[in-house]
Design a protein around this motif. Structure first.
Motif, mmCIF file in Angstrom:
data_model
loop_
_atom_site.group_PDB
_atom_site.id
_atom_site.type_symbol
_atom_site.label_atom_id
_atom_site.label_comp_id
_atom_site.label_asym_id
_atom_site.label_seq_id
_atom_site.Cartn_x
_atom_site.Cartn_y
_atom_site.Cartn_z
ATOM 1 N N PHE A 167 4.260 5.849 -5.356
ATOM 2 C CA PHE A 167 4.561 5.721 -7.030
ATOM 3 C C PHE A 167 3.435 5.893 -7.856
ATOM 4 O O PHE A 167 3.611 6.132 -9.123
ATOM 5 N N HIS A 168 2.622 5.397 -7.482
ATOM 6 C CA HIS A 168 0.882 5.598 -8.325
ATOM 7 C C HIS A 168 0.982 4.550 -9.308
ATOM 8 O O HIS A 168 -0.075 4.292 -9.892
ATOM 9 N N THR A 177 0.764 -1.022 0.073
ATOM 10 C CA THR A 177 0.046 -0.075 -0.046
ATOM 11 C C THR A 177 0.906 1.317 -0.025
ATOM 12 O O THR A 177 0.816 2.188 -0.532
ATOM 13 N N LEU A 178 1.963 1.169 0.856
ATOM 14 C CA LEU A 178 2.804 2.386 0.782
ATOM 15 C C LEU A 178 3.495 2.703 -0.560
ATOM 16 O O LEU A 178 3.567 3.757 -1.120
ATOM 17 N N GLN A 209 4.306 7.686 11.182
ATOM 18 C CA GLN A 209 2.899 7.823 10.535
ATOM 19 C C GLN A 209 2.807 9.544 10.203
ATOM 20 O O GLN A 209 2.208 9.769 9.417
ATOM 21 N N LEU A 210 3.342 10.491 11.324
ATOM 22 C CA LEU A 210 3.011 11.645 11.110
ATOM 23 C C LEU A 210 3.896 12.179 9.800
ATOM 24 O O LEU A 210 3.150 13.236 9.120
ATOM 25 N N GLU A 211 5.092 11.857 9.765
ATOM 26 C CA GLU A 211 5.756 12.141 8.188
ATOM 27 C C GLU A 211 4.910 11.702 7.212
ATOM 28 O O GLU A 211 5.048 12.424 6.067
ATOM 29 N N ALA A 212 4.362 10.538 7.135
ATOM 30 C CA ALA A 212 3.586 10.121 6.031
ATOM 31 C C ALA A 212 2.463 10.702 5.812
ATOM 32 O O ALA A 212 2.097 11.318 4.749
ATOM 33 N N ILE A 255 13.887 3.908 -0.531
ATOM 34 C CA ILE A 255 14.206 4.167 0.776
ATOM 35 C C ILE A 255 13.896 5.469 1.518
ATOM 36 O O ILE A 255 13.427 5.598 2.497
ATOM 37 N N ALA A 256 13.582 6.521 0.416
ATOM 38 C CA ALA A 256 13.041 7.581 0.724
ATOM 39 C C ALA A 256 11.455 7.520 1.008
ATOM 40 O O ALA A 256 10.741 8.604 1.610
ATOM 41 N N VAL A 257 10.841 6.565 0.650
ATOM 42 C CA VAL A 257 9.562 6.216 1.228
ATOM 43 C C VAL A 257 9.641 6.055 2.563
ATOM 44 O O VAL A 257 10.109 4.938 3.125
ATOM 45 N N PRO A 258 8.721 6.916 3.404
ATOM 46 C CA PRO A 258 8.540 6.593 4.587
ATOM 47 C C PRO A 258 8.115 5.090 4.993
ATOM 48 O O PRO A 258 7.349 4.345 4.414
ATOM 49 N N GLU A 259 9.105 4.455 6.055
ATOM 50 C CA GLU A 259 8.822 3.051 6.500
ATOM 51 C C GLU A 259 9.515 2.064 5.754
ATOM 52 O O GLU A 259 9.397 0.596 6.043
ATOM 53 N N ILE A 260 10.127 2.470 4.563
ATOM 54 C CA ILE A 260 10.780 1.568 3.517
ATOM 55 C C ILE A 260 12.260 1.596 4.105
ATOM 56 O O ILE A 260 12.928 2.544 3.876
ATOM 57 N N GLY A 261 12.790 0.301 4.445
ATOM 58 C CA GLY A 261 14.027 0.039 4.691
ATOM 59 C C GLY A 261 14.917 -0.475 3.756
ATOM 60 O O GLY A 261 14.476 -0.778 2.699
ATOM 61 N N GLU A 262 16.226 -0.516 4.016
ATOM 62 C CA GLU A 262 17.250 -1.158 2.917
ATOM 63 C C GLU A 262 16.729 -2.453 2.407
ATOM 64 O O GLU A 262 16.864 -2.905 1.435
ATOM 65 N N THR A 263 16.348 -3.405 3.364
ATOM 66 C CA THR A 263 15.974 -4.722 3.078
ATOM 67 C C THR A 263 14.962 -4.911 2.122
ATOM 68 O O THR A 263 14.945 -5.559 1.189
#
Length: 683
Positions: A535-536, A529-530, A616-619, A550-558
């Motif tokens: 990216f749409h 969903t994120l 969540q606030l950042e998102a 990684i710039a997407v909130p909550e998306i890490g390197e893995t």
């Protein structure tokens, strides 16, 4: 005599060190190495030795300590009065002795008790002020605990506001339902992550997180069972008994385990124990015993407490049921992501009133650690009283010809090479969609309710399609014809019509469902969903670099590396191209967002927050049209500062950048008609 005394002293020190070690494993690391019963036997032995040889009893003995140490990274909460533990009994005889001891101390013939199920989770102390949740903490060592307020706010079962506006400090247990535990471990196994040993460890590991969003994703629940104290001089009801306290907590809107019972005699307590020793099996939460509490709260105060436990309550611990059986074989199955999972095929045996003939061994490390071999006699129990597991091998019964199990180097289904990546516990088949086992599980996942929701595409239908050679990849589903389906065994016109209609309807599913359906490693429903919201379109996602992900909130390197790797595979790109050509939707509808106070502005968020996790606030700021930056500069329009904000606030003051608290920011947005409310996980 001297040598005997020396041996006793040595044994006491040995037991103290062992118990301290296992306390650390259980309370601090959430990774116990022994069962509760084995731990209790150590405690009972040390308790008896310290009683008989008081000259070697220490005032700082582990028997007088409660819980574990607090993690300073979570913040520390101090308790007054201390949060106590409970003394344990393990038999009806010991329970009767406790009852008679309390009755004798009070000078009463038959004092009333309240009996409750003992939930196997993580103890928490929660404070409400005027009905609003203001603080939550783990028990820690009884004097200080960890501040987990932000995490507890993420548990839906715990209300933020009570039905009754009282000010009180209450105690409860956070736990993970068995169904949630099984689903979590299944996901971790597919992803090659270490498994949680039991629901209690999973609950503790999920609550003691630095990132509250992890807590939110773990489906935790809670029960409350004690009013520790009323806060300040605020008005409150007069409650005289434990039974009435539980009723009040329930009426206030708090979750309370519903099976508590007032018992007016020791025989009623014993009957309660006997009933729940078996009746607890169908419950969706672990119960490792019962708690028997003196019902009259004034009499509780009269009896008081020891340094560690109250004199008016005791925990009756259920004995673990372990049954001896034989490992007839060890089979290897292959999952959707290629993970090879070993399963012990057992001589059928009855455990906890059900027949057990299989038990997952999870991975090679567990087989080696426990040295499980075909032909071994093993003890089996149900982890959490629901999931069969092999506890240990009875090596005295091992056949002479039993040999160590060797994990296969090629896939048992397709013959492809098997690899174990660094840092993972699982072996994986490298065959991909060419492996029939992976293809089968991928098709079932693709059509599942939370993915493309293709009704009728269950495991039996998938097996028919595969055996007929009609489907070799997920895009083949959209090429099926009525003639293909009606030619299948036991597949009539109506079944074919319904399946084809459902397949056609799935073409219009939003992008986030398709992303989840494709089965990328580490990409669950929330992550899908994120990604879709950010990216749409599938094209933008497919071309994104690891840095952009990684710039997407909550998306890490893995996760980022996994997504990049997925789209780098020619077969995956070909499948997606075919799905597009066959009419499957590749876009996520963008929400129409009106102008907000943060549209086009650069916002810096710093510190920790009470009403929502920082990410969540950042998102939400991003969804409202703002840009979240990691550092303060002259281009920064606003800094939102929580607790312990660090140097960013100083920098903002230096540059005259406006600073708001979390509450001020939320009120500002609400006044503008752009409140940040709702969920950011697509639900």
């Amino acid at each position: 005599m001297a040598s005997d005394a020396s041996a006793i002293e040595h044994r006491i020190r040995q037991l103290q060190e062992a118990i301290a070690y296992h306390n650390h494993r259980y309370y601090d690391l959430d990774a116990p190495e022994i069962t509760d019963a084995e731990y209790d036997s150590l405690v009972q032995e040390l308790s008896a030795l310290e009683r008989d040889y008081p000259q070697w009893r220490s005032q700082t003995s582990v028997l007088r300590q409660v819980g574990g140490s607090a993690n300073p990274q979570l913040g520390v909460v101090h308790f007054s009065p201390r949060v106590l533990s409970l003394n344990n009994v393990h038999s009806e005889e010991e329970l009767r002795d406790f009852y008679l001891r309390v009755a004798s101390s009070l000078g009463l013939a038959d004092p009333a008790f309240t009996a409750e199920l003992k939930i196997d989770g993580l103890s928490v102390v929660v404070t409400y002020q005027d009905g609003h949740l203001i603080q939550a903490a783990t028990r820690g060592d009884g004097s200080t605990g960890e501040d987990v307020t932000a995490n507890v706010r993420m548990i839906q079962a715990i209300p933020q506001t009570l039905a009754t506006p009282v000010s009180m400090e209450i105690r409860g247990e956070v736990y993970m339902p068995r169904t949630a535990f099984e689903a979590l471990n299944n996901r971790r196994e597919e992803e090659g992550q270490p498994l949680f040993a039991n629901p209690r460890n999973a609950a503790a590991g999920s609550l003691r997180q630095l990132d509250p969003q992890v807590t939110a994703e773990r489906e935790l629940a809670a029960f409350f069972y004690q009013i520790r104290q009323w806060v300040a001089d605020a008005p409150h009801p007069v409650i005289a008994t434990q039974h009435a306290a539980l009723e009040f907590l329930r009426e206030a809107g708090l979750p309370v385990e519903p099976h508590f019972q007032r018992c007016d005699s020791v025989d009623e307590i014993i009957a309660y124990v006997q009933h729940w020793s078996t009746a607890r099996q169908p419950l969706n939460y672990d119960t490792d015993g019962l708690v028997i509490k003196l019902d009259d709260l004034a009499l509780q105060d009269q009896l008081g407490e020891t340094q560690k436990a109250p004199r008016w309550a005791v925990a009756y611990k259920f004995p673990p049921e372990e049954v001896l059986t034989v490992v007839k074989d060890i089979e290897i199955s292959v999952g959707r992501t290629g993970v090879l999972t070993p399963t012990a095929i057992l001589q059928p045996v009855t455990v906890a009133q059900t027949t057990v003939s299989r038990a997952s061994l999870h991975n090679e490390d567990i087989i080696r650690e426990r040295d499980i071999r075909v032909g071994d006699s093993v003890y089996v129990r149900k982890a959490g009283e629901i999931i069969p597991e092999v506890v240990r091998v009875e090596k005295t019964l091992r056949p002479k010809d039993a040999v160590p199990f060797v994990f296969p180097q090629v896939c048992p289904v397709c013959g492809s090479e098997v690899v174990r990546l660094p840092g993972e516990s699982a072996y994986r088949c490298t065959g991909g969609m060419a492996c029939p086992a992976q293809l089968r599980e991928s098709l079932i996942h693709f059509g599942s309710r939370d993915a493309m929701d293709i009704e009728g595409l269950g495991d039996k239908t998938v097996d028919l399609l595969l055996s007929a050679g009609l489907v070799r990849r997920v895009d083949d589903l959209y090429r099926l014809s009525r003639a293909d389906l009606t030619a299948l065994p036991r597949f009539g016109e109506m079944s074919a019509t319904n399946l084809l209609r459902s397949i056609e309807d799935s073409k219009s599913q939003p992008l986030h469902r398709l992303i989840f359906a494709l089965g990328m490693r580490f990409v669950g429903q929330r992550v899908a969903t994120l990604l879709a919201s950010h990216f749409h379109t599938m094209d933008k996602l497919a071309s994104a670099s690891a840095e952009e992900l990684i710039a997407v909130p909550e998306i890490g390197e893995t996760i980022a590396n996994s997504v990049v790797h997925f789209f780098a595979q020619p077969l995956n790109r070909e499948v997606i191209a075919n799905l597009r050509q066959l009419g499957v939707n590749m876009t996520e509808q963008q929400a129409v967002m009106k102008e907000t106070p943060v549209t086009g502005k650069t916002i810096v968020v710093t510190g920790t927050f009470g009403q929502m996790p920082r990410k969540q606030l950042e998102a939400w700021i991003t969804q409202a049209g703002g840009k979240v930056a990691s550092s303060v500069s002259r281009r920064t329009a606003l800094v939102i500062a929580g607790d312990k904000p660090g140097s960013k606030v100083a920098k903002a003051l230096e540059l005259s950048v406006p600073i708001m608290s979390e509450q001020e920011f939320l009120e500002w947005m609400a006044k503008s008609g752009s409140p940040l409310t709702g969920s950011d996980d697509g639900r």
